[in-house]
Design an enzyme around this catalytic site. Structure first.
Site, PDB file in Angstrom:
ATOM      1  N   HIS A   1       0.835  -1.205   0.000  1.00 28.96           N
ATOM      2  CA  HIS A   1       0.000   0.000   0.000  1.00 28.96           C
ATOM      3  C   HIS A   1       0.873   1.259   0.000  1.00 28.96           C
ATOM      4  O   HIS A   1       0.683   2.169  -0.826  1.00 28.96           O
ATOM      5  CB  HIS A   1      -0.914  -0.029   1.230  1.00 28.96           C
ATOM      6  CG  HIS A   1      -1.820   1.140   1.356  1.00 28.96           C
ATOM      7  ND1 HIS A   1      -3.143   1.102   0.988  1.00 28.96           N
ATOM      8  CD2 HIS A   1      -1.611   2.396   1.825  1.00 28.96           C
ATOM      9  CE1 HIS A   1      -3.710   2.274   1.209  1.00 28.96           C
ATOM     10  NE2 HIS A   1      -2.788   3.087   1.737  1.00 28.96           N
ATOM     11  N   GLU A   2       1.813   1.316   0.922  1.00 30.40           N
ATOM     12  CA  GLU A   2       2.665   2.509   1.014  1.00 30.40           C
ATOM     13  C   GLU A   2       3.596   2.617  -0.199  1.00 30.40           C
ATOM     14  O   GLU A   2       3.933   3.724  -0.631  1.00 30.40           O
ATOM     15  CB  GLU A   2       3.454   2.504   2.322  1.00 30.40           C
ATOM     16  CG  GLU A   2       2.592   2.502   3.575  1.00 30.40           C
ATOM     17  CD  GLU A   2       1.562   3.625   3.628  1.00 30.40           C
ATOM     18  OE1 GLU A   2       1.807   4.691   3.038  1.00 30.40           O
ATOM     19  OE2 GLU A   2       0.498   3.419   4.256  1.00 30.40           O
TER      20      GLU A   2
ATOM     21  N   HIS B   1       1.774   4.578  -2.719  1.00 35.59           N
ATOM     22  CA  HIS B   1       1.902   6.022  -2.493  1.00 35.59           C
ATOM     23  C   HIS B   1       3.245   6.536  -3.031  1.00 35.59           C
ATOM     24  O   HIS B   1       3.326   7.610  -3.642  1.00 35.59           O
ATOM     25  CB  HIS B   1       1.796   6.330  -1.004  1.00 35.59           C
ATOM     26  CG  HIS B   1       0.399   6.358  -0.465  1.00 35.59           C
ATOM     27  ND1 HIS B   1      -0.581   7.190  -0.956  1.00 35.59           N
ATOM     28  CD2 HIS B   1      -0.187   5.648   0.534  1.00 35.59           C
ATOM     29  CE1 HIS B   1      -1.707   7.005  -0.280  1.00 35.59           C
ATOM     30  NE2 HIS B   1      -1.497   6.058   0.631  1.00 35.59           N
TER      31      HIS B   1
ATOM     32  N   GLU C   1      -4.589   8.136  -2.841  1.00 34.83           N
ATOM     33  CA  GLU C   1      -5.036   6.859  -2.298  1.00 34.83           C
ATOM     34  C   GLU C   1      -5.367   5.873  -3.414  1.00 34.83           C
ATOM     35  O   GLU C   1      -5.247   4.656  -3.221  1.00 34.83           O
ATOM     36  CB  GLU C   1      -6.249   7.077  -1.393  1.00 34.83           C
ATOM     37  CG  GLU C   1      -6.584   5.909  -0.502  1.00 34.83           C
ATOM     38  CD  GLU C   1      -5.518   5.618   0.557  1.00 34.83           C
ATOM     39  OE1 GLU C   1      -5.526   4.494   1.105  1.00 34.83           O
ATOM     40  OE2 GLU C   1      -4.684   6.503   0.843  1.00 34.83           O
TER      41      GLU C   1
END
Length: 459
Positions: free
Chosen positions: A222-223, A226, A252
């Protein structure tokens, strides 16, 4: 305290530079100038920043910045000690400061709407609320059907103890395989996973659960998502709006794309499961189908948003948005937050946290901003829409299965990252996908995926 003072001073100085009379005069001159589309976008974004900041006293900017740092520290202490009362006075003072700031920006407007536009400019609140209504109508019955009629999925990763050093090694390996450039970032740990950086240096963090390594794995992916956005921004535009990310919702969408539309897919586990087994040999007998099912199980009884599954996650977001709005608008006293939180958890998910640490103290966000949670659901909806668009151009499953992730990153850079703030949010979505933002793709995606996984009637 030193960091609070430093950020307060820097925030005050940058504010004074932004609202200087000369800046206002220059913006006025540029409104009648002949500009390229890119130059017009820079002027539009700087005008927006100037207009929102012009009437805010520098002293208030400094107080907000300083108090946010202090509140972040108090939140960490309160969460560790399960003591909401310790956090409440700081939270109450911070919301008062943000209400004061909202009134300075637009005195006659609803403060919640003003603060919402900090994070999701150009995407009307009414449009987002409409999407929330669609999701509530689609997800609640789907989750209920899974609970009552769905088959039991295997929990092959649970029931063991996983050393944190081993989990860190696995997280480092997955970002290496995804293509995270070590010369432009690094992976560390934090109480709450986050990404911070720019197009030259985008750093990420993760955290670990002793009995489930997929939690840290998904948080890391997830990160990483980003970070792809930050690193994909135009390097030659650093320092101006063309070199900055557009909004929390678009940001997001990148993390949710990589987490859900890459990391939670069956092709990913065909590719990655052998690596997982190298780090944890006791998983030798786990099959791809079992791994795929395990990382996509829904857990309505889960209390923690960042550990929530792909479906119930959005009920966590809706809960926060409702509490957030009532608090900002003055309809909810700070002392009532723990009780209302628990009531809404019971209503939406059928579970009540035993501690505030697992309840209203779990998120760091109220230490810094309000009216900001919509971006998480907007990101998931947009991620599904982008996934549908990218599949028109690329054989996504084949690329994932072969561990070829660079074309996915390149596609996102070409269609999203490289524009920075060139387009307003709604326009960028149309440029990237050919359509306005819609919940249709997300609902079709989850209904098909989870209907098949849980062997529901009609799938």
């Amino acid at each position: 305290p030193a960091r609070a003072g430093q950020l307060s001073t820097l925030s005050g100085l940058s504010h004074e530079l932004l609202v200087d009379d000369d800046v206002g005069a220059w913006l006025g001159e540029l409104e009648s100038a002949e500009l390229t589309d890119e130059q017009s976008a820079v002027v539009r974004e700087l005008r927006r920043q100037y207009d929102r900041a012009a009437d805010i006293p520098a002293e208030l900017v400094e107080r907000v910045a300083s108090h946010q740092v202090e509140t972040q520290q108090v939140w960490q202490e309160a969460k560790a000690e399960d003591d909401f009362a310790h956090f409440a006075p700081n939270l109450e003072e911070l919301i008062d400061l943000h209400r004061e700031r909202a009134a300075a920006i637009e005195p006659d407007a609803n403060p919640y709407r003003v603060l919402y536009e900090d994070r999701l400019p150009y995407l009307p609140l009414e449009a987002v609320e409409g999407i929330f209504d669609e999701l509530r109508e689609g997800l609640v019955p789907l989750i209920e059907e899974i609970k009552t009629d769905g088959r039991e999925l295997p929990s092959v990763f649970r029931g063991h103890t996983y050393d944190e050093d081993d989990q860190m090694a696995l997280s480092q390996e997955v970002v290496n395989l995804l293509g995270y450039p070590e010369e432009h970032g690094r992976l560390d740990t934090a109480p709450h996973p986050f990404m911070s950086g720019n197009q030259f240096d985008a750093r990420i963090t993760t955290r670990f659960r002793e009995h489930d390594p997929t939690d840290a794995l998904m948080a890391t992916i997830h990160e990483f998502g980003h970070a792809t956005y930050q690193l994909g921004l135009p390097k030659g535009e650093y320092g101006n709006p063309l070199g900055e990310s557009l909004s929390s919702g678009v940001h997001e969408s990148q993390s949710r794309f990589w987490e859900n539309h890459v990391g939670r897919t069956k092709p990913f586990w065909e590719f990655f499961l052998p690596t997982m087994k190298e780090h944890f040999p006791h998983l030798e007998d786990v099959t791809v189908d079992e791994a795929y099912a395990a990382v996509n199980q829904i857990y309505p009884e889960n209390l923690i948003r960042v550990e929530a599954d792909e479906l119930t996650y959005h009920l966590h977001i809706i809960l926060r948005c409702e509490i957030d709005r009532a608090f900002v608008e003055g309809d909810l006293d700070v002392s009532e937050i723990p009780r209302v939180w628990n009531e809404k958890m019971d209503d939406y998910l059928g579970v009540v946290p035993e501690t505030d640490t697992d309840g209203c103290l779990q998120d760091t966000h109220w230490s810094a901003s309000f009216a900001a949670f919509q971006g998480y659901t907007v990101g998931s909806v947009l991620a599904a829409q982008l996934d549908a668009a990218i599949r028109d151009d690329l054989d996504v499953d084949a690329l994932i299965r072969e561990g070829e992730f660079e074309p996915l990153w390149e596609w996102m850079t070409e269609h999203v990252h490289r524009y920075g703030q060139r387009y307003p949010t709604e326009e960028l979505i149309e440029v990237a996908t050919g359509e306005p933002l819609t919940a249709e793709y997300f609902l079709e995606y989850v209904e098909s995926k989870y209907g098949e996984l849980y062997e529901l009637d009609g799938y």
